[in-house]
Motif scaffolding. Structure first.
Motif, mmCIF file in Angstrom:
data_model
loop_
_atom_site.group_PDB
_atom_site.id
_atom_site.type_symbol
_atom_site.label_atom_id
_atom_site.label_comp_id
_atom_site.label_asym_id
_atom_site.label_seq_id
_atom_site.Cartn_x
_atom_site.Cartn_y
_atom_site.Cartn_z
ATOM 1 N N ASP A 166 0.843 -1.203 0.000
ATOM 2 C CA ASP A 166 0.000 0.000 0.000
ATOM 3 C C ASP A 166 0.872 1.244 0.000
ATOM 4 O OD1 ASP A 166 -2.667 -1.122 0.097
ATOM 5 O OD2 ASP A 166 -2.154 -1.824 2.088
ATOM 6 N N ASP A 167 0.437 2.253 -0.750
ATOM 7 C CA ASP A 167 1.205 3.488 -0.871
ATOM 8 C C ASP A 167 0.294 4.713 -0.815
ATOM 9 O OD1 ASP A 167 3.659 4.857 -1.221
ATOM 10 O OD2 ASP A 167 3.249 5.110 -3.366
ATOM 11 N N GLY A 168 -0.758 4.618 -0.002
ATOM 12 C CA GLY A 168 -1.634 5.758 0.188
ATOM 13 C C GLY A 168 -2.823 5.762 -0.763
ATOM 14 N N THR A 169 -3.589 6.838 -0.687
ATOM 15 C CA THR A 169 -4.762 7.001 -1.539
ATOM 16 C C THR A 169 -4.810 8.426 -2.062
ATOM 17 O OG1 THR A 169 -6.236 7.683 0.268
ATOM 18 C CG2 THR A 169 -6.046 5.305 -0.169
ATOM 19 N N ALA A 170 -5.664 8.638 -3.046
ATOM 20 C CA ALA A 170 -5.901 9.973 -3.586
ATOM 21 C C ALA A 170 -7.364 10.063 -3.987
ATOM 22 C CB ALA A 170 -4.998 10.253 -4.784
ATOM 23 N N LEU A 171 -7.934 11.245 -3.862
ATOM 24 C CA LEU A 171 -9.352 11.451 -4.150
ATOM 25 C C LEU A 171 -9.506 12.221 -5.456
ATOM 26 C CD1 LEU A 171 -12.106 10.862 -2.831
ATOM 27 C CD2 LEU A 171 -12.026 13.171 -1.849
ATOM 28 N N PHE A 172 -10.418 11.735 -6.301
ATOM 29 C CA PHE A 172 -10.657 12.354 -7.605
ATOM 30 C C PHE A 172 -12.155 12.549 -7.814
ATOM 31 C CE2 PHE A 172 -6.671 10.065 -7.971
ATOM 32 C CZ PHE A 172 -5.848 10.984 -8.616
ATOM 33 N N ALA A 173 -12.474 13.487 -8.699
ATOM 34 C CA ALA A 173 -13.859 13.677 -9.127
ATOM 35 C C ALA A 173 -14.060 12.878 -10.404
ATOM 36 C CB ALA A 173 -14.147 15.154 -9.369
ATOM 37 N N ILE A 174 -14.849 11.806 -10.325
ATOM 38 C CA ILE A 174 -15.114 10.934 -11.457
ATOM 39 C C ILE A 174 -16.620 10.857 -11.667
ATOM 40 C CG2 ILE A 174 -14.771 8.645 -12.450
ATOM 41 C CD1 ILE A 174 -12.151 10.037 -11.895
ATOM 42 N N ARG A 175 -17.055 11.157 -12.867
ATOM 43 C CA ARG A 175 -18.490 11.165 -13.175
ATOM 44 C C ARG A 175 -19.265 12.075 -12.231
ATOM 45 N NH1 ARG A 175 -19.790 4.688 -14.046
ATOM 46 N NH2 ARG A 175 -19.175 4.543 -16.251
ATOM 47 N N GLY A 176 -18.615 13.173 -11.820
ATOM 48 C CA GLY A 176 -19.280 14.152 -10.970
ATOM 49 C C GLY A 176 -19.407 13.753 -9.516
ATOM 50 N N ALA A 177 -18.682 12.718 -9.113
ATOM 51 C CA ALA A 177 -18.747 12.254 -7.723
ATOM 52 C C ALA A 177 -17.335 11.945 -7.233
ATOM 53 C CB ALA A 177 -19.626 11.009 -7.609
ATOM 54 N N PRO A 178 -17.097 12.011 -5.905
ATOM 55 C CA PRO A 178 -15.766 11.684 -5.388
ATOM 56 C C PRO A 178 -15.497 10.183 -5.469
ATOM 57 C CG PRO A 178 -17.274 12.106 -3.578
ATOM 58 C CD PRO A 178 -18.026 12.424 -4.835
ATOM 59 N N LEU A 179 -14.303 9.834 -5.918
ATOM 60 C CA LEU A 179 -13.908 8.431 -5.999
ATOM 61 C C LEU A 179 -12.442 8.332 -5.599
ATOM 62 C CD1 LEU A 179 -14.960 5.604 -6.770
ATOM 63 C CD2 LEU A 179 -14.045 5.979 -9.054
ATOM 64 N N ARG A 180 -12.148 7.404 -4.728
ATOM 65 C CA ARG A 180 -10.802 7.283 -4.185
ATOM 66 C C ARG A 180 -10.002 6.229 -4.954
ATOM 67 N NH1 ARG A 180 -8.796 9.568 0.150
ATOM 68 N NH2 ARG A 180 -10.904 10.207 0.797
ATOM 69 N N GLU A 181 -8.757 6.576 -5.220
ATOM 70 C CA GLU A 181 -7.827 5.635 -5.824
ATOM 71 C C GLU A 181 -6.896 5.096 -4.753
ATOM 72 O OE1 GLU A 181 -4.703 5.609 -9.560
ATOM 73 O OE2 GLU A 181 -4.464 7.159 -8.027
#
Length: 219
Positions: A166-181
């Motif tokens: 594991d190397d952390g996470t990042a939050l993105f706006a995908i299809r107009g909603a928050p989605l975490r990678e």
């Protein structure tokens, strides 16, 4: 021959079941057909750029244009290697590898997709193992990074099976909603201790090394 000027196109990576190679025009046509037929459940989005939300014809065209474009932008300081994945001579998906300032960082990132009918057969693990062999054993990489969007369990399983941590996470706006990678990282040592027992061969690499910024492959 074009490989006299751009030897990347002559690169080949082979496993017991698969051949990975820069896509020819015929390969791109086959990849376009795969994309048009579907890559994932439409209810989820496994990509940071939601290119699969396009209609089938748009998905097909985007695959062709994107893959052709990466070669025009290639430099040793920033490159993107897309590899068509073939099983028994049939194109089944894409495994890519990217790097920036590889000569300094010795770090690569990977991504991939498979046509729906080819999923769940262990191909994703084998093609990732193949490109990691290229990175670590042949180019002298020290680290490899990957990521999986929430809900992309198959990609996460491949990473864990191959030894990523594991190397952390990042939050993105995908299809107009928050989605975490969820992000993963694999060191050379971790790769060596988790590598699959596969016979992997690479041909056509030597003239490509300056294009990867990998002339010096010492530890």
């Amino acid at each position: 021959m074009i490989t006299d000027h751009f030897p990347i196109l002559g690169l080949r990576v082979r496993t017991p079941r698969l051949e990975l190679r820069p896509p020819s025009l015929d390969d791109l046509s086959a990849l376009a057909d795969l994309a048009a037929d579907g890559v994932h459940d439409p209810a989820v989005m496994p990509f940071l750029v939601p290119w699969t939300d396009q209609p089938p014809a748009g998905r097909a065209l985007s695959v062709i244009q994107y893959n052709l474009g990466v070669y025009s932008r290639w430099t040793p300081e920033e490159w993107h290697l897309p590899l068509a994945v073939l099983r028994e001579g049939r194109v089944v998906g894409v495994q890519d590898m990217t790097a920036r300032d590889f000569a300094v960082t010795r770090q690569v990132s990977t991504g991939s997709w498979l046509g729906l009918e080819h999923q769940g057969k262990g191909i994703g693990t084998e093609m990732r193992a193949a490109v990691l062999h290229l990175a670590f054993a042949e180019l002298g990489a020290r680290e490899a990074a990957s990521g999986a969007m929430e809900g992309n369990t198959p990609s996460e399983r491949v990473s864990r099976r191959l030894g990523y941590r594991d190397d952390g996470t990042a939050l993105f706006a995908i299809r107009g909603a928050p989605l975490r990678e969820r992000r993963f990282r694999l060191t050379r040592e971790e790769w060596a201790s988790h590598r699959l027992d596969l016979s992997i061969t690479v041909t056509g690499l030597e003239p490509c090394l300056p294009f990867f910024g990998a002339e010096d492959r010492s530890e």
